[in-house]
Scaffold this motif. Structure first.
Motif, PDB file in Angstrom:
ATOM      1  N   GLY A  46      -3.453  31.866 -24.436  1.00  0.00           N
ATOM      2  CA  GLY A  46      -2.957  31.671 -23.084  1.00  0.00           C
ATOM      3  C   GLY A  46      -1.918  32.684 -22.641  1.00  0.00           C
ATOM      4  N   LEU A  47      -2.167  33.329 -21.505  1.00  0.00           N
ATOM      5  CA  LEU A  47      -1.212  34.209 -20.843  1.00  0.00           C
ATOM      6  C   LEU A  47      -0.641  35.277 -21.768  1.00  0.00           C
ATOM      7  CD1 LEU A  47       0.524  31.501 -18.664  1.00  0.00           C
ATOM      8  CD2 LEU A  47      -0.636  33.512 -17.772  1.00  0.00           C
ATOM      9  N   ALA A  77       5.598  35.546 -15.282  1.00  0.00           N
ATOM     10  CA  ALA A  77       6.387  35.820 -16.484  1.00  0.00           C
ATOM     11  C   ALA A  77       6.971  34.546 -17.092  1.00  0.00           C
ATOM     12  CB  ALA A  77       7.512  36.808 -16.165  1.00  0.00           C
ATOM     13  N   ALA A  78       7.399  33.605 -16.252  1.00  0.00           N
ATOM     14  CA  ALA A  78       7.985  32.364 -16.777  1.00  0.00           C
ATOM     15  C   ALA A  78       6.941  31.558 -17.549  1.00  0.00           C
ATOM     16  CB  ALA A  78       8.571  31.533 -15.636  1.00  0.00           C
ATOM     17  N   LEU A  79       5.719  31.503 -17.012  1.00  0.00           N
ATOM     18  CA  LEU A  79       4.652  30.797 -17.724  1.00  0.00           C
ATOM     19  C   LEU A  79       4.294  31.509 -19.024  1.00  0.00           C
ATOM     20  CD1 LEU A  79       2.107  29.636 -14.989  1.00  0.00           C
ATOM     21  CD2 LEU A  79       3.630  28.216 -16.365  1.00  0.00           C
ATOM     22  N   ALA A  80       4.314  32.843 -18.994  1.00  0.00           N
ATOM     23  CA  ALA A  80       4.017  33.610 -20.207  1.00  0.00           C
ATOM     24  C   ALA A  80       5.057  33.340 -21.286  1.00  0.00           C
ATOM     25  CB  ALA A  80       3.948  35.100 -19.884  1.00  0.00           C
ATOM     26  N   ALA A  89       4.299  30.002 -22.769  1.00  0.00           N
ATOM     27  CA  ALA A  89       3.180  30.074 -23.714  1.00  0.00           C
ATOM     28  C   ALA A  89       3.630  30.684 -25.043  1.00  0.00           C
ATOM     29  CB  ALA A  89       2.032  30.889 -23.117  1.00  0.00           C
ATOM     30  N   ALA A  90       4.470  31.732 -24.964  1.00  0.00           N
ATOM     31  CA  ALA A  90       4.980  32.357 -26.186  1.00  0.00           C
ATOM     32  C   ALA A  90       5.843  31.374 -26.980  1.00  0.00           C
ATOM     33  CB  ALA A  90       5.780  33.611 -25.842  1.00  0.00           C
TER      34      ALA A  90
END
Length: 201
Positions: free
Chosen positions: A117-118, A126-129, A132-133
């Motif tokens: 994901g992302l 970027a916030a969602l990435a 996901a990280a």
């Protein structure tokens, strides 16, 4: 449909919110965050955009709920079973075999929603990435916990990083259509390496 919860105005939802999260999870898993539009979501769930926003705040809010649903169901790690294995190589085998099963069990939703994901996305996401990280790092932490009884902390931390990378690679290859049997060959190689490095297990 079952009504679950209430809208911000105090009225009951006109749709099954839990089913909506499940539907969104499958769409995001199949197509990725940026491959699913609000229109795709409203059509699949059967609601108008205002109802979707009232229930989940935003597409991003629904995506986070979908990721959590995946983590708690299809993407969960059975730490108890792994920790109860007879040896470290056996525990690693169980972990990776379960991972292969998880990323290949469905014809249309292959790969791991968390691992894949992302990984790359528009800067606006970027916030969602980062979220996901963080979920991927949390998964690595759960691997550490599951394997903690088999070796000292430094060894387990290093091994968990390696296994998380292997699982991410397995996920990507599953999305590319690699057969489960070929992915299990990777498992065999990793287990052999672990057995060689920890011969006492």
């Amino acid at each position: 449909m079952e009504q679950e919860g209430r809208s911000r105005g105090g009225r009951p939802w006109s749709f099954d919110r839990d089913a909506a999260v499940e539907t969104a999870m499958l769409l995001f898993w199949r197509h990725g965050y940026e491959g699913v539009s609000v229109g795709d979501l409203t059509k699949a769930i059967g609601v108008a955009p205002p109802s979707l926003y009232a229930a989940f705040g935003s597409k991003a809010g629904l995506y986070r709920l979908a990721m959590t649903r995946y983590e708690e169901t299809l993407g969960c790690l059975d730490a108890v079973a792994i920790g109860a294995a007879r040896s470290l190589p056996a525990a690693v085998r169980l972990l990776l075999e379960n991972a292969v099963t998880a990323v290949t069990r469905r014809e249309h939703e292959r790969g791991c929603m968390i691992s894949s994901g992302l990984v790359a996305c528009h800067p606006d996401q970027a916030a969602l990435a980062r979220d996901a990280a963080a979920r991927r790092e949390a998964l690595r932490g759960r691997i550490v916990q599951a394997l903690s009884s088999f070796a000292d902390d430094d060894q387990v931390q290093r091994l968990a990083r390696h296994l998380a990378a292997v699982m991410q690679g397995i996920s990507i290859q599953a999305r590319d259509g690699v057969a489960a049997s070929d992915l299990r060959d990777i498992v065999e190689d990793v287990v052999a390496g672990v057995a060689a490095r920890f011969p006492g297990d």
